[in-house]
Design a protein around this motif. Sequence first.
Motif, PDB file in Angstrom:
ATOM      1  N   PRO A 118       0.774  -1.344   0.029  1.00  0.00           N
ATOM      2  CA  PRO A 118      -0.028  -0.154  -0.093  1.00  0.00           C
ATOM      3  C   PRO A 118       0.862   1.247  -0.069  1.00  0.00           C
ATOM      4  CG  PRO A 118       0.280  -0.956   2.327  1.00  0.00           C
ATOM      5  CD  PRO A 118       0.808  -1.886   1.427  1.00  0.00           C
ATOM      6  N   ASN A 119       0.411   2.188  -0.711  1.00  0.00           N
ATOM      7  CA  ASN A 119       1.214   3.631  -0.664  1.00  0.00           C
ATOM      8  C   ASN A 119       0.658   4.505   0.526  1.00  0.00           C
ATOM      9  OD1 ASN A 119       2.885   2.535  -2.784  1.00  0.00           O
ATOM     10  ND2 ASN A 119       0.613   2.845  -4.048  1.00  0.00           N
ATOM     11  N   VAL A 120       1.830   5.170   1.086  1.00  0.00           N
ATOM     12  CA  VAL A 120       1.201   6.170   1.927  1.00  0.00           C
ATOM     13  C   VAL A 120       0.736   7.373   1.291  1.00  0.00           C
ATOM     14  CG1 VAL A 120       2.563   8.014   3.492  1.00  0.00           C
ATOM     15  CG2 VAL A 120       3.480   5.727   3.724  1.00  0.00           C
ATOM     16  N   GLY A 127      -6.978  -3.464  -5.956  1.00  0.00           N
ATOM     17  CA  GLY A 127      -5.406  -4.250  -6.390  1.00  0.00           C
ATOM     18  C   GLY A 127      -4.996  -4.585  -4.978  1.00  0.00           C
ATOM     19  N   HIS A 128      -4.967  -3.695  -3.957  1.00  0.00           N
ATOM     20  CA  HIS A 128      -4.219  -3.917  -2.963  1.00  0.00           C
ATOM     21  C   HIS A 128      -5.129  -5.328  -2.033  1.00  0.00           C
ATOM     22  CE1 HIS A 128      -2.726   0.079  -3.126  1.00  0.00           C
ATOM     23  NE2 HIS A 128      -1.543  -0.634  -3.461  1.00  0.00           N
ATOM     24  N   LEU A 129      -6.125  -5.335  -2.273  1.00  0.00           N
ATOM     25  CA  LEU A 129      -7.246  -6.394  -1.876  1.00  0.00           C
ATOM     26  C   LEU A 129      -6.674  -7.624  -2.124  1.00  0.00           C
ATOM     27  CD1 LEU A 129      -9.826  -7.351  -0.076  1.00  0.00           C
ATOM     28  CD2 LEU A 129     -10.790  -7.362  -2.373  1.00  0.00           C
ATOM     29  N   LEU A 155       5.827  -1.187   2.397  1.00  0.00           N
ATOM     30  CA  LEU A 155       4.965   0.063   2.032  1.00  0.00           C
ATOM     31  C   LEU A 155       5.485   1.109   0.996  1.00  0.00           C
ATOM     32  CD1 LEU A 155       2.982   0.989   4.275  1.00  0.00           C
ATOM     33  CD2 LEU A 155       4.768   2.414   5.436  1.00  0.00           C
ATOM     34  N   GLY A 156       4.815   1.603   0.358  1.00  0.00           N
ATOM     35  CA  GLY A 156       5.257   2.489  -0.696  1.00  0.00           C
ATOM     36  C   GLY A 156       5.304   4.055  -0.060  1.00  0.00           C
ATOM     37  N   ASP A 157       6.633   4.143   0.355  1.00  0.00           N
ATOM     38  CA  ASP A 157       6.809   5.318   1.166  1.00  0.00           C
ATOM     39  C   ASP A 157       7.747   6.130   0.630  1.00  0.00           C
ATOM     40  OD1 ASP A 157       8.931   3.803   1.972  1.00  0.00           O
ATOM     41  OD2 ASP A 157       8.274   3.823   4.106  1.00  0.00           O
TER      42      ASP A 157
HETATM   43  N1  ARG Z   1       3.307   0.008  -3.848  1.00  0.00           N
HETATM   44  C1  ARG Z   1       3.128  -0.786  -5.352  1.00  0.00           C
HETATM   45  C2  ARG Z   1       1.727  -0.325  -5.931  1.00  0.00           C
HETATM   46  O1  ARG Z   1       0.838   0.067  -5.204  1.00  0.00           O
HETATM   47  C3  ARG Z   1       3.278  -2.232  -4.955  1.00  0.00           C
HETATM   48  C4  ARG Z   1       4.400  -2.761  -4.426  1.00  0.00           C
HETATM   49  C5  ARG Z   1       4.516  -4.231  -4.523  1.00  0.00           C
HETATM   50  N2  ARG Z   1       5.749  -4.951  -3.860  1.00  0.00           N
HETATM   51  C6  ARG Z   1       6.968  -4.697  -4.296  1.00  0.00           C
HETATM   52  N3  ARG Z   1       7.821  -5.095  -3.555  1.00  0.00           N
HETATM   53  N4  ARG Z   1       7.262  -3.972  -4.977  1.00  0.00           N
HETATM   54  O2  ARG Z   1       1.686  -0.729  -7.041  1.00  0.00           O
END
Ligand code: ARG
Length: 592
Positions: A118-120, A127-129, A155-157
């Motif tokens: 998930p992204n901060v 999609g995350h589900l 986490l996408g941070d």
């Molecule tokens: N943050 C990415 C998105 O929302 C997904 C990350 C997937 N995992 C990874 N290790 N890149 O699309």
Amino acid sequence: MTKRTLTERLSEIVGAAFAAEGLDPALGAVRVSDRPDLAQFQCNGALAAARQAKANPRAIAEAVAARLREEGAFAAVEIAGPGFLNLVLADARLAEAALADGWQAGEAEKMIVDYGGPNVAKPLHVGHLRAALIGESIKRILRAAGHDAVGDIHLGDWGLQMGQLITELERERPDLPYWDESFEGPYPKESPVTVDDLARLYPQASKACKIEKGETDQDKIEAARARLGEAQAATVALQEGRPGYRAVWRHFVDVSLPVLRQDYDELGVGFELWRGEASVHDRIEGLVARLGERGVLEDSEGARVVTVARESDKKEIPPLLMIKSNGSVGYGSTDLATLDQRAEEGYQRCLYVVDKRQGEHFEQVFRAAERLGLYDADHMEFCGFGTMNGKDGKPFKTRAGGVLRLRDLIDMVTDKARERLAEGGVGEGYEEDEREAIAKLVGMAALKFADLSNPRTTDYIFDLDRFVAFEGKTGPYLLYAVVRIDSVLAKAGSDGGEAKLVLTEPAERDLALALANLPDALKAAHDRRMPHVLCEQAYGVAQAFSRFYASCRIGDEADAEKRASRLVLSRVTRDQLRGILDLLGIEVPARM
Ligand code: ARG
């Protein structure tokens, strides 16, 4: 716990008969019959043996069958067509196999499953589900097989969205101390933003940076470019460590985390590690140096990249971008650095449960990791998944055309479940609180089962009415099956205890056979990283139980031996269903 599945054990027995005929024991491979009306299992090895030995397949089948009839594991061994062996297990063997309770992988490994992402500042979406549900199930399947598997949220941070948030907030609140490079600190402890602020700021920023398709107004184009440039510059400054940006970034992450935790909690999804892309930032410099030493780093228009293309490639795989020309690091660099960290920490295998459209990205990252000697290709797995589509066949969107938020999705299924339960008169006499709790569990089971019962790699269509139905291959049907068996046992006042299984009716044998397939299903789900195999297993068992329930007396059976045996069969069914639902991450209500 067994290390061998039923078909593996039968293959050994039949293989030994082939070997006794001077043939390759591998020819004895047994599988579940394509024609359950004729037999439980089949072996087609005599045909292959005949081709190898240039002999008559029927004669080979006859010789093998004669040995198998002596052996005693089978109640019937028949030859069909040109030399297929049709096999029916002896009841005693079948009864024993029906009680097998699990399966263990041969070699346990220390693994990490990356299934968050998930992204901060961006709310969780559909999609995350899928990542969460499939990943959680895969992790549970790996653990049940004996592996030491942990989940990391990753986490996408650390990407552009952080720079966008920073610049957006700076415009809105120029009074805050974070932007002033001469500020000596300390920065305020209180966060300048709430999650709701972030949820508003991010789309605002992203819109400001975007050049609309077909836009011709030169001023607007310039303005968007300028905003994007600002956000990129802020991202670089953040990554390089500008103190004000780091301080405000910390607040962004800190206010987002509790909300993410709550969302994942509600899904029953738990990560052991709550790391983010940012946590590997400090490794990147060293990584770049090592790539340089190995001579795999190249300059490309001011950026530094790792070439990962191979001669055998059917389509072009672009190089992995390590450092962008403006000095910032991106998605590829953090993923590579994360593999470096995982290797260092002794994880033997890394699995990524991510939308399959990101397949190329992971191909680049994995190849770069191989070139760096972090992992070999066999120990990095991309477990891609398909899209949840709307009825129009396109990725599911809300009525307004936006991405569906996870929260709203959960509300939708809970509402639907509540409606369905009321229609069916389920829980009529219960307290309001309990009815609501049941609706939550039924809704969640509907959503999870619908998602997991499709082979992970395929797309599927979101069809709420079908998901929540109590008939057919659905979560609610399975919950109901478990609860019904619970009540059968409760009414009988016994779960059969240690009684012996005696199989006399065809419906009992069918149920026993369905149950006995569990180790095969666990192994297949494990080996292929495919939870849907367990959905099939559970559905098959539940259906076989329904037929058994319709044709055999259980609690009110007069013959004491049969009664006890049927109670055992019911209990084993319930336990197997519960066990599988747990591996799917589905929680069962105490009653319905
Ligand atoms: N943050 C990415 C998105 O929302 C997904 C990350 C997937 N995992 C990874 N290790 N890149 O699309």
